[in-house]
Motif scaffolding. Structure first.
Motif, PDB file in Angstrom:
ATOM      1  N   LEU A   1       0.812  -1.212   0.000  1.00  0.00           N
ATOM      2  CA  LEU A   1       0.000   0.000   0.000  1.00  0.00           C
ATOM      3  C   LEU A   1       0.850   1.269   0.000  1.00  0.00           C
ATOM      4  O   LEU A   1       0.489   2.279  -0.604  1.00  0.00           O
ATOM      5  N   ILE A   2       1.960   1.214   0.709  1.00  0.00           N
ATOM      6  CA  ILE A   2       2.822   2.403   0.841  1.00  0.00           C
ATOM      7  C   ILE A   2       3.298   2.856  -0.525  1.00  0.00           C
ATOM      8  O   ILE A   2       3.297   4.055  -0.849  1.00  0.00           O
ATOM      9  N   ASN A   3       3.704   1.905  -1.374  1.00  0.00           N
ATOM     10  CA  ASN A   3       4.210   2.257  -2.703  1.00  0.00           C
ATOM     11  C   ASN A   3       3.074   2.597  -3.657  1.00  0.00           C
ATOM     12  O   ASN A   3       3.170   3.553  -4.446  1.00  0.00           O
ATOM     13  N   VAL A   4       1.984   1.820  -3.565  1.00  0.00           N
ATOM     14  CA  VAL A   4       0.882   2.039  -4.511  1.00  0.00           C
ATOM     15  C   VAL A   4       0.224   3.396  -4.298  1.00  0.00           C
ATOM     16  O   VAL A   4      -0.106   4.120  -5.250  1.00  0.00           O
ATOM     17  N   LEU A   5       0.026   3.757  -3.040  1.00  0.00           N
ATOM     18  CA  LEU A   5      -0.709   4.979  -2.731  1.00  0.00           C
ATOM     19  C   LEU A   5       0.197   6.148  -2.371  1.00  0.00           C
ATOM     20  O   LEU A   5      -0.280   7.227  -2.017  1.00  0.00           O
ATOM     21  N   ASP A   6       1.522   5.907  -2.420  1.00  0.00           N
ATOM     22  CA  ASP A   6       2.497   6.960  -2.121  1.00  0.00           C
ATOM     23  C   ASP A   6       2.237   7.580  -0.744  1.00  0.00           C
ATOM     24  O   ASP A   6       2.098   8.795  -0.598  1.00  0.00           O
ATOM     25  N   LEU A   7       2.152   6.690   0.262  1.00  0.00           N
ATOM     26  CA  LEU A   7       1.861   7.129   1.622  1.00  0.00           C
ATOM     27  C   LEU A   7       3.142   7.342   2.409  1.00  0.00           C
ATOM     28  O   LEU A   7       4.198   6.816   2.066  1.00  0.00           O
ATOM     29  N   ASP A   8       3.023   8.087   3.473  1.00  0.00           N
ATOM     30  CA  ASP A   8       4.122   8.249   4.421  1.00  0.00           C
ATOM     31  C   ASP A   8       4.263   6.932   5.171  1.00  0.00           C
ATOM     32  O   ASP A   8       3.394   6.581   5.986  1.00  0.00           O
TER      33      ASP A   8
ATOM     34  N   GLU B   1     -11.557   3.710   2.089  1.00  0.00           N
ATOM     35  CA  GLU B   1     -12.018   2.435   1.527  1.00  0.00           C
ATOM     36  C   GLU B   1     -11.086   1.952   0.415  1.00  0.00           C
ATOM     37  O   GLU B   1     -10.816   0.763   0.301  1.00  0.00           O
ATOM     38  N   GLU B   2     -10.554   2.914  -0.385  1.00  0.00           N
ATOM     39  CA  GLU B   2      -9.689   2.499  -1.495  1.00  0.00           C
ATOM     40  C   GLU B   2      -8.409   1.841  -0.992  1.00  0.00           C
ATOM     41  O   GLU B   2      -7.838   0.978  -1.652  1.00  0.00           O
ATOM     42  N   TRP B   3      -7.967   2.225   0.195  1.00  0.00           N
ATOM     43  CA  TRP B   3      -6.787   1.568   0.755  1.00  0.00           C
ATOM     44  C   TRP B   3      -7.093   0.097   1.021  1.00  0.00           C
ATOM     45  O   TRP B   3      -6.285  -0.780   0.700  1.00  0.00           O
ATOM     46  N   LEU B   4      -8.239  -0.132   1.638  1.00  0.00           N
ATOM     47  CA  LEU B   4      -8.607  -1.516   1.973  1.00  0.00           C
ATOM     48  C   LEU B   4      -8.792  -2.360   0.710  1.00  0.00           C
ATOM     49  O   LEU B   4      -8.405  -3.527   0.672  1.00  0.00           O
ATOM     50  N   ARG B   5      -9.372  -1.749  -0.313  1.00  0.00           N
ATOM     51  CA  ARG B   5      -9.622  -2.508  -1.544  1.00  0.00           C
ATOM     52  C   ARG B   5      -8.316  -2.948  -2.196  1.00  0.00           C
ATOM     53  O   ARG B   5      -8.278  -3.984  -2.883  1.00  0.00           O
ATOM     54  N   GLU B   6      -7.239  -2.173  -2.007  1.00  0.00           N
ATOM     55  CA  GLU B   6      -5.947  -2.572  -2.574  1.00  0.00           C
ATOM     56  C   GLU B   6      -5.439  -3.879  -1.953  1.00  0.00           C
ATOM     57  O   GLU B   6      -4.644  -4.597  -2.554  1.00  0.00           O
ATOM     58  N   ILE B   7      -5.896  -4.189  -0.752  1.00  0.00           N
ATOM     59  CA  ILE B   7      -5.517  -5.461  -0.112  1.00  0.00           C
ATOM     60  C   ILE B   7      -6.546  -6.548  -0.420  1.00  0.00           C
ATOM     61  O   ILE B   7      -6.194  -7.677  -0.752  1.00  0.00           O
ATOM     62  N   ILE B   8      -7.803  -6.181  -0.353  1.00  0.00           N
ATOM     63  CA  ILE B   8      -8.883  -7.165  -0.472  1.00  0.00           C
ATOM     64  C   ILE B   8      -9.096  -7.638  -1.909  1.00  0.00           C
ATOM     65  O   ILE B   8      -9.213  -8.841  -2.181  1.00  0.00           O
ATOM     66  N   ASP B   9      -9.129  -6.695  -2.853  1.00  0.00           N
ATOM     67  CA  ASP B   9      -9.509  -7.055  -4.226  1.00  0.00           C
ATOM     68  C   ASP B   9      -8.597  -8.081  -4.874  1.00  0.00           C
ATOM     69  O   ASP B   9      -9.084  -9.003  -5.553  1.00  0.00           O
ATOM     70  N   PRO B  10      -7.262  -7.975  -4.728  1.00  0.00           N
ATOM     71  CA  PRO B  10      -6.432  -9.021  -5.336  1.00  0.00           C
ATOM     72  C   PRO B  10      -6.743 -10.423  -4.795  1.00  0.00           C
ATOM     73  O   PRO B  10      -6.714 -11.406  -5.547  1.00  0.00           O
ATOM     74  N   LEU B  11      -7.047 -10.502  -3.507  1.00  0.00           N
ATOM     75  CA  LEU B  11      -7.389 -11.808  -2.906  1.00  0.00           C
ATOM     76  C   LEU B  11      -8.708 -12.331  -3.468  1.00  0.00           C
ATOM     77  O   LEU B  11      -8.826 -13.515  -3.813  1.00  0.00           O
ATOM     78  N   ILE B  12      -9.687 -11.444  -3.572  1.00  0.00           N
ATOM     79  CA  ILE B  12     -10.998 -11.866  -4.088  1.00  0.00           C
ATOM     80  C   ILE B  12     -10.884 -12.306  -5.541  1.00  0.00           C
ATOM     81  O   ILE B  12     -11.420 -13.342  -5.945  1.00  0.00           O
ATOM     82  N   GLU B  13     -10.148 -11.524  -6.347  1.00  0.00           N
ATOM     83  CA  GLU B  13     -10.008 -11.877  -7.763  1.00  0.00           C
ATOM     84  C   GLU B  13      -9.195 -13.148  -7.949  1.00  0.00           C
ATOM     85  O   GLU B  13      -9.336 -13.845  -8.963  1.00  0.00           O
TER      86      GLU B  13
END
Length: 869
Positions: free
Chosen positions: A45-52, A93-105
């Motif tokens: 998530l840190i790299n995808v969303l460019d978070l601190d 919510e978009e942060w959570l989807r970055e973790i959840i969606d790959p697993l669901i797909e």
């Protein structure tokens, strides 16, 4: 950075490695895969969303709950997660989807909750299911301190509301125990709700946490659970997880009930195989029920141990060191030496006082069960056990507690062979151990005159039993031979002497129990499968029984056995003349021969009732003539109202140009089809074949041939699964064409078979038994055919007999679930018993071919056709 599509493909490929493998190692490997994937996706998530990175890690945590929290989750189970955050974190919510969606797909099902510690605890306060999932929570990634705060808040919640939560769990457990009295719940159990199932294990983990233990191993180390309980719990949990994954891999992912078709598929996926006479599904279900049994024991004991005794209670000393306190029998473990007889007598005290055994005492006894395992030859233990059964109420609450704690299996090791063992045949409603306990309950109900109104004759006979101890023991052990598969009564009888010696029984006591166990099917089989008018059969039965005391005990055991088997089995009690058989055998045993006037008295009773029913058609002398024109079995098997109806049908046949008279009587979703016609060698098999052609299953049949040449055919029928209500007018029209030789039955059946796939049958090559008996009857050869039930079975058997010009005089077709036992009294074309050895061998070979080999080839053909599309 890995592209999203490549990430999903990689996860999907890795998950697929475990998707069709349900072994423990595979599930352990899959659990590791999920954990690593979650950690990687969380860090991503840190790299995808460019978070601190530092701020992100400080303000959130990823937590596993449920099965993932217990570190054992299969690929078909839902992954349950909590995203913890601090109040300052603006989780999106978009942060959570970055973790959840790959697993669901990639194929996983994911359930998640997000919020602060306070949010999560608030949800746990109002949702006990969420709370129980939270109890198994485990840190995955992020700020561990936030997870520790959650754990501390959860601990405060449990301490503050522990009694309330435990009370709710007790209510759920009590409600779940009601399932054991629901027909079908044992044979097709709910994997979650059945006592000892997944919900019970979840409850145990919750009770342990309420008691201060986070893991099962901790409770074992502290002595709260013994080593055996802890080990069985972990094994049961892993086993049920494997079963659940198979269930969820099937088409219906919400399936929780282990129906018969599902049992076969689960057994196949888990690698079970046939064992002797038991199918792979039955072997699997025994293991499942054994885990249920062990887990249910542990949960019950936990609740008993945690039961609080009021501060003020009355304490009564029952014997030195044994006390009755607040409805529980407890012992002073410091002031009494535990002996094998005292072990059992503790339960006897409970039964005599309408109490149960206290939790602390049960815990002590569970840790001392070796005392029972090493008490061979101690007669006092047996005396206490039988007195316990006698003193307990008819539903046996205390004796069941003794059993449910595993103590009966410690005392009688052979019991463990039938524990959880079952026949998936739709006939038996309970595993054999539960059926045996219910048979014992029914014996106590009969002896206690619970059936005085419904079964007055049986109750009168039961009053003559002065010493019921050996009947109790025989009821408990009557199916002990089931573990050997076929011929279970004989095998059970052979097992009794060794059991009797270990229990310290006297020879005459052992002989009584051995007789009752070894012959517990004698009355049922003789009444339902033999001609009661056959003097040789009666003489043979009386020789086996020996005296009227044994006979009375045997009749009560027969009733109890049928009553405890299930509704279908109990119908046989009223459909077969078992009471009358008992009466005839009593006459032989008391006087050395049957009372000559017994049949005459029965005819006289029937005559008076029937005469009133048919007085508009015939006078008394005509009624007597008609009744004397048919064999004793018919008179003893039919109700007077049924005989009267048959006389009316015969009158109609004699005064009608039609070749037959047909009567169809509906009852629920079944029909009784009665046909009267002039007898002919082909009549039975062609009528049976025509019923098959009309998609009508024959579950039972009786055939009687009168001296005047009139045949009475009676079929109990139901539509096949693929059919709806039968078209009886169409059947009647085809029957008329058949009798007028204007209907090619073989052609029609062949055409029907080409369009119809045979139903799956629990049958293996060599499973058919053909017995040709020339000894039991002076006038008839008796043919027995034992095989798997299937469409058109009666047609196959009777057509084979007709091909050899063998005449059927009496027939009794009995279905027990997926098995049938067909009995025919037959003679050859010269009206003699079968004496030609070549003809006998030809008959045997033909039946075995049609019922085994030809059936196997037909099924293989259909399977190949299906495989080829």
């Amino acid at each position: 950075m890995v592209l999203y599509e490549h990430l999903v493909d990689s996860l999907k490929t890795q998950r697929q490695k475990y998707a069709d493998n349900f072994g423990e190692e595979s599930i352990t490997g899959h659990t590791t895969l999920v954990e690593i994937s979650l950690i990687s996706l969380y860090n991503r998530l840190i790299n995808v969303l460019d978070l601190d990175a530092e701020a992100f890690r400080a303000n959130g945590a990823l937590v596993a709950t449920g099965d993932l929290g217990k570190s054992f989750i299969g690929p078909h189970q839902p992954i349950t997660l909590i995203f913890l955050k601090t109040p300052e974190c603006r989780l999106q919510e978009e942060w959570l989807r970055e973790i959840i969606d790959p697993l669901i797909e990639a194929g996983w099902k994911v359930d998640y909750t997000a919020g602060t510690v306070q949010d999560i605890i608030a949800e746990a306060e109002k949702n006990i299911g969420f709370l129980q999932n939270l109890i198994t929570s485990r840190y995955i990634s992020g700020n561990r301190k936030i997870f520790e705060d959650l754990d501390a808040a959860l601990e405060d919640l449990l301490k503050g509301r522990g009694e309330e939560i435990e009370g709710q769990l007790r209510k759920e457990w009590t409600a779940g125990m009601e399932l054991v009295d629901r027909p079908g719940a044992w044979m097709e159990p709910d994997l979650f709700a059945f006592p000892g199932g997944i919900r019970s294990i979840t409850t145990i983990r919750t009770v342990l946490r309420l008691s201060g233990f986070r893991k099962i191993d901790e409770a074992v180390r502290d002595g709260f659970l013994n080593h055996r309980e802890g080990e069985n719990l972990l094994k049961a949990e892993r086993f049920l997880t494997r079963v659940l994954n198979v269930l969820m891999s099937l088409e219906n992912r919400s399936e929780r009930v282990m129906g018969f078709p599902v049992q076969r598929r689960v057994a196949e996926q888990l690698g079970y195989s046939n064992r002797g006479a038991f199918s792979a599904a039955e072997v699997f279900m025994q293991e499942l029920h054994r885990y249920f049994f062990e887990t249910s024991q542990t949960l019950r004991l936990l609740f008993e141990k945690k039961a609080k005794i009021p501060v003020s209670y009355e304490s009564v000393e029952l014997e030195p060191g044994v006390f009755l306190r607040d409805g529980r029998v407890e012992i002073d473990d410091q002031g009494v030496e535990l002996s094998p007889e005292l072990f059992v007598r503790i339960f006897l005290h409970a039964a005599k006082n309408g109490a149960l055994v206290g939790g602390k005492t049960l815990d002590l006894l569970r840790g001392s069960r070796h005392i029972l395992e090493t008490c061979s030859g101690n007669r006092r233990v047996l005396d206490e056990l039988l007195e316990l059964v006698h003193s307990d109420s008819p539903v046996l609450p205390v004796f069941r507690l003794f059993h449910d704690m595993g103590f009966l299996g410690d005392l009688i090791p052979e019991w463990k062979g039938i524990l959880g063992l079952m026949q998936c045949d739709g006939f038996h409603e309970y595993p054999f151990h539960e059926h045996a306990l219910r048979t014992l309950q029914e014996v106590k109900k009969v002896l206690g005159e619970a059936y005085r109104s419904d079964e007055p004759e049986l109750s009168s006979i039961a009053r003559r039993i002065n010493d019921p101890r050996w009947l109790y023991l025989a009821a408990l052990l009557h199916d002990i031979g089931k573990s050997a598969g076929r011929d279970h009564a004989l095998r059970g009888g052979e097992m009794i002497p060794a059991i009797a010696r270990r229990l310290g029984m006297l020879p005459e006591e052992s002989d009584m129990v051995q007789f009752l166990v070894g012959q517990h099917t004698l009355i049922m089989d003789s009444a339902s499968m033999r001609d009661i008018g056959d003097e040789e059969m009666l003489a043979h039965c009386s020789l086996l029984v020996g005296d009227t005391i044994r006979l009375d005990n045997l009749l009560v055991l027969t009733f109890a056995d049928l009553k405890a088997t299930g509704e279908k089995a109990f119908r046989k009690w009223h459909q077969s003349p078992m009471i009358f058989l008992h009466e005839r055998l009593s006459q032989i045993l008391e006087k050395g021969e049957p009372r000559p006037g017994l049949i005459a008295e029965r005819i006289e009773q029937i005559k008076q009732i029937v005469q009133r029913e048919v007085s508009d058609l015939m006078d008394e002398s005509q009624v007597v003539a008609r009744l004397e024109d048919v064999g004793p079995r018919y008179l003893l098997s039919m109700e007077p109202a049924t005989i009267a109806r048959h006389l009316r049908m015969e009158w109609e046949l004699l005064h009608s140009p039609e070749p037959f008279v047909l009567d169809v009587t509906a009852q629920d979703k079944t029909w009784t089809v009665t046909l009267l016609s002039e007898t002919a060698p082909w009549l039975l098999f062609k009528t049976a074949g025509l019923l098959t052609l009309h998609s009508i299953d024959i579950s039972a049949a009786q055939v009687f041939v009168k001296n005047n040449g009139t045949a009475i055919l009676i079929f109990n029928c139901s539509p096949t699964k693929a059919a709806t209500r039968p078209d009886w007018e169409s059947f009647r029209a085809d029957l008329k064409r058949l009798m007028e030789h204007r209907f090619s039955l073989d052609f029609r059946l062949a055409k029907h078979a080409a369009l119809t796939r045979p139903a799956a049958v629990n049958h293996r090559p060599g499973d058919t038994r053909v017995i040709i008996d020339n000894e039991s009857s002076a006038h008839y050869t008796i043919l027995e055919v034992h095989t798997a039930d299937r469409t058109g079975l009666l047609y196959l058997i009777t057509k084979t007999l007709a091909d050899l010009d063998i005449r059927i005089y009496v027939a009794k077709i009995t279905t027990r679930g997926s098995r049938v036992a067909d009995v025919f009294y037959i003679r050859d074309h010269l009206d003699r018993k079968l004496s030609d050895s070549e003809q006998i061998e030809e008959l045997r070979s033909a039946l075995l071919y049609w019922l085994d080999e030809a059936y196997r080839q037909s099924n293989e053909g259909f399977r190949k056709e299906a495989a080829n599309g």
